[in-house]
Design a protein around this motif. Structure first.
Motif, PDB file in Angstrom:
ATOM      1  N   ILE A   1      17.747   7.642  -6.005  1.00 54.60           N
ATOM      2  CA  ILE A   1      17.119   6.480  -5.360  1.00 54.60           C
ATOM      3  C   ILE A   1      16.402   6.909  -4.082  1.00 54.60           C
ATOM      4  CG2 ILE A   1      17.536   4.254  -4.239  1.00 54.60           C
ATOM      5  CD1 ILE A   1      19.836   3.800  -6.181  1.00 54.60           C
ATOM      6  N   LEU A   2      17.028   7.784  -3.296  1.00 61.54           N
ATOM      7  CA  LEU A   2      16.362   8.262  -2.085  1.00 61.54           C
ATOM      8  C   LEU A   2      15.108   9.066  -2.425  1.00 61.54           C
ATOM      9  CD1 LEU A   2      19.320   9.314   0.250  1.00 61.54           C
ATOM     10  CD2 LEU A   2      18.141   7.102   0.068  1.00 61.54           C
ATOM     11  N   GLU A   3      15.130   9.796  -3.530  1.00 65.23           N
ATOM     12  CA  GLU A   3      13.931  10.514  -3.973  1.00 65.23           C
ATOM     13  C   GLU A   3      12.813   9.534  -4.323  1.00 65.23           C
ATOM     14  OE1 GLU A   3      14.926  13.045  -7.219  1.00 65.23           O
ATOM     15  OE2 GLU A   3      16.348  14.266  -6.052  1.00 65.23           O
ATOM     16  N   VAL A   4      13.177   8.407  -4.925  1.00 63.03           N
ATOM     17  CA  VAL A   4      12.182   7.380  -5.254  1.00 63.03           C
ATOM     18  C   VAL A   4      11.516   6.863  -3.973  1.00 63.03           C
ATOM     19  CG1 VAL A   4      11.858   5.049  -6.176  1.00 63.03           C
ATOM     20  CG2 VAL A   4      13.265   6.698  -7.420  1.00 63.03           C
ATOM     21  N   ILE A   5      12.319   6.606  -2.958  1.00 65.49           N
ATOM     22  CA  ILE A   5      11.765   6.146  -1.682  1.00 65.49           C
ATOM     23  C   ILE A   5      10.813   7.190  -1.110  1.00 65.49           C
ATOM     24  CG2 ILE A   5      12.337   5.561   0.703  1.00 65.49           C
ATOM     25  CD1 ILE A   5      14.999   4.408  -0.374  1.00 65.49           C
ATOM     26  N   ASP A   6      11.243   8.439  -1.111  1.00 64.04           N
ATOM     27  CA  ASP A   6      10.424   9.538  -0.599  1.00 64.04           C
ATOM     28  C   ASP A   6       9.094   9.603  -1.346  1.00 64.04           C
ATOM     29  OD1 ASP A   6       9.508  11.838   0.620  1.00 64.04           O
ATOM     30  OD2 ASP A   6      11.007  13.165  -0.245  1.00 64.04           O
ATOM     31  N   GLU A   7       9.145   9.520  -2.672  1.00 65.40           N
ATOM     32  CA  GLU A   7       7.929   9.617  -3.476  1.00 65.40           C
ATOM     33  C   GLU A   7       7.008   8.418  -3.246  1.00 65.40           C
ATOM     34  OE1 GLU A   7       9.058  10.173  -7.519  1.00 65.40           O
ATOM     35  OE2 GLU A   7      10.010  12.120  -7.158  1.00 65.40           O
ATOM     36  N   CYS A   8       7.575   7.232  -3.125  1.00 70.04           N
ATOM     37  CA  CYS A   8       6.758   6.042  -2.895  1.00 70.04           C
ATOM     38  C   CYS A   8       5.994   6.138  -1.579  1.00 70.04           C
ATOM     39  CB  CYS A   8       7.622   4.784  -2.899  1.00 70.04           C
ATOM     40  SG  CYS A   8       8.160   4.266  -4.532  1.00 70.04           S
TER      41      CYS A   8
ATOM     42  N   GLU B   1       0.773   7.123   1.193  1.00 70.62           N
ATOM     43  CA  GLU B   1      -0.058   7.753   2.213  1.00 70.62           C
ATOM     44  C   GLU B   1      -1.138   8.633   1.592  1.00 70.62           C
ATOM     45  OE1 GLU B   1       2.126   9.515   5.401  1.00 70.62           O
ATOM     46  OE2 GLU B   1       3.156   7.633   5.885  1.00 70.62           O
ATOM     47  N   THR B   2      -0.822   9.308   0.499  1.00 72.83           N
ATOM     48  CA  THR B   2      -1.827  10.124  -0.187  1.00 72.83           C
ATOM     49  C   THR B   2      -2.974   9.251  -0.692  1.00 72.83           C
ATOM     50  OG1 THR B   2      -0.184  11.774  -0.850  1.00 72.83           O
ATOM     51  CG2 THR B   2      -2.230  11.690  -2.121  1.00 72.83           C
ATOM     52  N   GLU B   3      -2.646   8.129  -1.302  1.00 72.55           N
ATOM     53  CA  GLU B   3      -3.678   7.229  -1.811  1.00 72.55           C
ATOM     54  C   GLU B   3      -4.465   6.594  -0.671  1.00 72.55           C
ATOM     55  OE1 GLU B   3      -5.871   5.092  -4.795  1.00 72.55           O
ATOM     56  OE2 GLU B   3      -4.709   6.968  -4.728  1.00 72.55           O
ATOM     57  N   PHE B   4      -3.781   6.247   0.420  1.00 74.29           N
ATOM     58  CA  PHE B   4      -4.465   5.663   1.572  1.00 74.29           C
ATOM     59  C   PHE B   4      -5.504   6.638   2.116  1.00 74.29           C
ATOM     60  CE2 PHE B   4      -5.192   4.260   5.858  1.00 74.29           C
ATOM     61  CZ  PHE B   4      -5.017   2.881   5.834  1.00 74.29           C
ATOM     62  N   ARG B   5      -5.115   7.904   2.272  1.00 73.41           N
ATOM     63  CA  ARG B   5      -6.069   8.904   2.770  1.00 73.41           C
ATOM     64  C   ARG B   5      -7.235   9.081   1.811  1.00 73.41           C
ATOM     65  NH1 ARG B   5      -0.982  11.601   3.770  1.00 73.41           N
ATOM     66  NH2 ARG B   5      -0.471  11.485   6.004  1.00 73.41           N
ATOM     67  N   HIS B   6      -6.932   9.061   0.516  1.00 71.69           N
ATOM     68  CA  HIS B   6      -8.007   9.192  -0.476  1.00 71.69           C
ATOM     69  C   HIS B   6      -9.002   8.041  -0.354  1.00 71.69           C
ATOM     70  CE1 HIS B   6     -10.061   9.774  -4.290  1.00 71.69           C
ATOM     71  NE2 HIS B   6      -9.733   8.546  -4.631  1.00 71.69           N
ATOM     72  N   LEU B   7      -8.492   6.813  -0.258  1.00 73.24           N
ATOM     73  CA  LEU B   7      -9.371   5.651  -0.135  1.00 73.24           C
ATOM     74  C   LEU B   7     -10.127   5.676   1.193  1.00 73.24           C
ATOM     75  CD1 LEU B   7      -7.030   2.900  -1.614  1.00 73.24           C
ATOM     76  CD2 LEU B   7      -9.008   3.957  -2.713  1.00 73.24           C
TER      77      LEU B   7
ATOM     78  N   LEU C   1      -2.018   5.152   9.858  1.00 73.57           N
ATOM     79  CA  LEU C   1      -0.880   5.330   8.965  1.00 73.57           C
ATOM     80  C   LEU C   1       0.438   5.316   9.744  1.00 73.57           C
ATOM     81  CD1 LEU C   1      -2.105   7.981   6.373  1.00 73.57           C
ATOM     82  CD2 LEU C   1      -1.224   5.696   5.875  1.00 73.57           C
ATOM     83  N   ASP C   2       0.460   5.895  10.930  1.00 71.69           N
ATOM     84  CA  ASP C   2       1.669   5.851  11.756  1.00 71.69           C
ATOM     85  C   ASP C   2       2.045   4.409  12.077  1.00 71.69           C
ATOM     86  OD1 ASP C   2       2.166   8.533  11.854  1.00 71.69           O
ATOM     87  OD2 ASP C   2       1.286   8.854  13.833  1.00 71.69           O
TER      88      ASP C   2
END
Length: 255
Positions: free
Chosen positions: A134-141, A146-152, A182-183
């Motif tokens: 579950i913590l890995e899911v949070i990390d990945e989300c 942030e990766t998608e935000f930077r891309h957009l 993002l911060d």
């Protein structure tokens, strides 16, 4: 975008539900509130924290006054239908315009509540691995957001904010502005997260991960961990903007 926001301007009743049930009702004895009886002492201490309540109301101000983006408005794990190769999000009746951080915070809160509830749902042999997942899911989300935000930011930034005329066309790198935004989003998301962790235990609509625990003493113990982490996030969100700090906080409260 402004025209789209106008389409929602007459929708007063639905946002009012969120404004009261999420941001205000958990912090006093509202009529529709209910909680596990053994939580009484923890709840009293939570409601005695004036700084917490002031911060929750500050986040309510951001929710009511900030039309940054289209929101789902009630993004919990029960509204996310996932298979190995697709995802669908359902129940959009609370959609409106609001802060970019809101949906992100709501989703992370529901993953954290699933995390804290697991001692009542898993055997000792599988508990540690399941909670770690579950913590890995949070990390990945958070990472993918942030990766998608930077891309957009680099491919779709054609509106009135942060125009290229002020940055790229003058030879300036706009990445620092993106990172600063993002911060801010991450900090607000964590505060919204903590508030959602409170309302799902204290307000009208509860979380099934906790609610289905029949042993109320055990349920209260696990809900208390959730409430106390939520309190820390609301009051000190800035301290946990780094994902590993957030996950370490969850592990500490889980112990």
């Amino acid at each position: 975008k402004k025209a789209d926001v106008g389409l929602f301007s007459g929708n007063v009743a639905i946002p009012a539900i969120t404004e009261s049930l999420v941001f205000t009702d958990p912090y006093f004895e509202a009529e529709m509130n209910h909680h596990t009886p053994e939580l009484a002492e923890t709840v009293a201490a939570l409601r005695a924290n004036a700084l917490l309540k002031a911060k929750a109301q500050r986040m309510l101000l951001k929710f009511t006054a900030n039309a940054e983006t289209m929101l789902h408005g009630d993004l919990h794990s029960g509204s996310i239908m996932a298979t190995d190769d697709s995802v669908r999000v359902i129940d959009p009746e609370f959609s409106q315009y609001g802060p970019m951080a809101f949906d992100l915070g709501m989703a992370v809160a529901n993953f954290l509540m699933a995390y804290f509830s697991q001692p009542a749902h898993r055997s000792a042999s599988e508990l540690e691995a399941y909670q770690a997942w579950i913590l890995e899911v949070i990390d990945e989300c958070l990472e993918h957001f942030e990766t998608e935000f930077r891309h957009l930011w680099h491919t779709e930034r054609r509106g009135i904010l942060y125009p290229r005329a002020l940055f790229e066309e003058q030879g300036h790198d706009s990445a620092p502005a993106c990172e600063a935004l993002l911060d801010e989003i991450r900090e607000d998301a964590l505060a919204f997260c903590g508030i959602e962790m409170h309302r799902r235990v204290l307000s009208l609509a509860h979380n099934a991960d906790f609610e289905e625990i029949e042993d109320t003493a055990l349920r209260a113990e696990l809900e208390a961990r959730n409430l106390k982490m939520g309190e820390e996030l609301v009051v000190n969100a800035r301290a946990y903007r780094e994902t590993q700090a957030l996950l370490a906080l969850a592990r500490a409260h889980n112990r």
